[in-house]
Design a protein around this motif. Structure first.
Motif, PDB file in Angstrom:
ATOM      1  N   TYR A 124      -1.313   7.035  13.588  1.00  8.78           N
ATOM      2  CA  TYR A 124      -2.570   6.348  13.298  1.00  8.78           C
ATOM      3  C   TYR A 124      -2.445   4.843  13.497  1.00  8.78           C
ATOM      4  CZ  TYR A 124      -5.458  10.192  11.575  1.00  8.78           C
ATOM      5  OH  TYR A 124      -6.234  11.320  11.489  1.00  8.78           O
ATOM      6  N   GLN A 125      -1.298   4.279  13.130  1.00  6.71           N
ATOM      7  CA  GLN A 125      -1.086   2.851  13.328  1.00  6.71           C
ATOM      8  C   GLN A 125      -1.041   2.520  14.823  1.00  6.71           C
ATOM      9  OE1 GLN A 125      -0.833   0.377  10.804  1.00  6.71           O
ATOM     10  NE2 GLN A 125      -1.156  -0.861  12.630  1.00  6.71           N
ATOM     11  N   ALA A 145      -4.701  13.859  14.789  1.00  7.54           N
ATOM     12  CA  ALA A 145      -5.174  12.471  14.706  1.00  7.54           C
ATOM     13  C   ALA A 145      -6.177  12.180  15.811  1.00  7.54           C
ATOM     14  CB  ALA A 145      -3.980  11.517  14.801  1.00  7.54           C
ATOM     15  N   ARG A 194      -9.470  13.945  15.056  1.00  3.92           N
ATOM     16  CA  ARG A 194     -10.173  13.253  13.963  1.00  3.92           C
ATOM     17  C   ARG A 194     -10.884  12.005  14.483  1.00  3.92           C
ATOM     18  NH1 ARG A 194      -9.687  11.947   8.424  1.00  3.92           N
ATOM     19  NH2 ARG A 194     -11.321  10.433   7.996  1.00  3.92           N
ATOM     20  N   ILE A 195     -10.180  11.203  15.274  1.00  3.59           N
ATOM     21  CA  ILE A 195     -10.733   9.932  15.732  1.00  3.59           C
ATOM     22  C   ILE A 195     -11.878  10.143  16.722  1.00  3.59           C
ATOM     23  CG2 ILE A 195     -10.212   7.829  17.026  1.00  3.59           C
ATOM     24  CD1 ILE A 195      -7.372   7.998  15.857  1.00  3.59           C
ATOM     25  N   ALA A 231      -4.618   2.707  16.391  1.00  3.12           N
ATOM     26  CA  ALA A 231      -5.624   1.776  15.877  1.00  3.12           C
ATOM     27  C   ALA A 231      -6.113   0.761  16.911  1.00  3.12           C
ATOM     28  CB  ALA A 231      -5.080   1.066  14.635  1.00  3.12           C
ATOM     29  N   VAL A 267      -9.045   3.030  11.692  1.00  2.00           N
ATOM     30  CA  VAL A 267      -8.014   4.011  12.038  1.00  2.00           C
ATOM     31  C   VAL A 267      -6.680   3.684  11.375  1.00  2.00           C
ATOM     32  CG1 VAL A 267      -6.691   5.032  13.932  1.00  2.00           C
ATOM     33  CG2 VAL A 267      -9.133   4.551  14.228  1.00  2.00           C
ATOM     34  N   THR A 294       1.473   8.732   9.928  1.00  2.00           N
ATOM     35  CA  THR A 294       1.169   7.335   9.652  1.00  2.00           C
ATOM     36  C   THR A 294       1.440   6.455  10.871  1.00  2.00           C
ATOM     37  OG1 THR A 294       1.755   7.662   7.327  1.00  2.00           O
ATOM     38  CG2 THR A 294       1.677   5.399   8.126  1.00  2.00           C
TER      39      THR A 294
END
Length: 220
Positions: free
Chosen positions: A153-154, A5, A8-9, A157, A165, A150
């Motif tokens: 990512y939350q 994650a 990716r970000i 964000a 995100v 999940t």
């Protein structure tokens, strides 16, 4: 999953190039699985799959009175996992599984590829485990990594307000409901399908996905 994650970000906000890498990996796994599916059936996993198919025929002819064999774990520690299925013993080393799972988790964190879609064919093609025994563990691993992915990512964000995100919960719920129905139906039908057919469907699906990834990059 957390590492994926973050990668990716921070480094792959446009993961188009990553699709080529993922496509090449999946293409190799798919062709490896396809080749072994049509190879000479002399491995212990192939023999077990054939015996299990015979057990299923007995189960169907007895109207459910005959019990199907189950995988029984014999040894499980930090070194090996050993289990018995239809009279055959299978053994895998824990460390390679953990390493490969970690790599798959990073890939899943980067692009959201379901871990089971990669781990299941790896179990079959490289570890030579019966296809009937890998579906449950692969789905369990996918479920765990999906939940934590999940949440990651939350949680990330708020630190990246300029990027999309946070998960799309409505779309994710639709995916989850459809996947839940599909997994239940697949689990019910799996034991009634020949192992060769399951491997063929799996390999064709992987190869198709890999080609779409690669062609999507070439024709962008």
């Amino acid at each position: 999953m957390l590492i994926g994650a973050l990668v990716r970000i921070n480094y792959l906000t446009n993961p188009t190039a990553f699709k080529v890498f993922a496509g090449c990996v999946l293409l190799y796994i798919g062709f490896r699985l396809l080749r072994e599916n049509f190879a000479s059936k002399t491995s212990s996993s192939a023999n077990v799959e054939e015996r299990f198919s015979q057990e299923v025929k007995k189960y169907k002819s007895s109207n459910g009175k005959f019990k199907l064999p189950k995988a029984k774990v014999r040894v499980f520690n930090f070194k090996i996992l050993e289990y018995e299925f239809v009279g055959e013993v299978f053994q895998v080393r824990v460390v390679p599984i953990l390493i490969i799972s970690s790599i798959v988790g990073i890939v899943g964190g980067i692009y959201g590829i379901g871990g089971g879609a990669i781990m299941a064919p790896i179990y079959v093609a490289f570890f030579h485990l019966p296809v009937y025994t890998v579906a449950g563990p692969a789905l369990m691993g996918t479920f765990i990594t999906s939940v934590f992915g999940t949440l990651f990512y939350q949680a990330l964000a708020p630190f990246y307000p300029h990027l999309a995100v946070a998960p799309d919960w409505k779309l994710g719920l639709l995916f989850g409901l459809g996947g839940l129905v599909g997994m239940y139906v697949g689990a019910r039908l799996q034991k009634f399908l020949p192992a060769k057919l399951i491997k063929l469907i799996l390999s064709i699906g992987i190869i198709f996905l890999a080609i779409r990834y690669i062609l999507g990059f070439v024709w962008k």
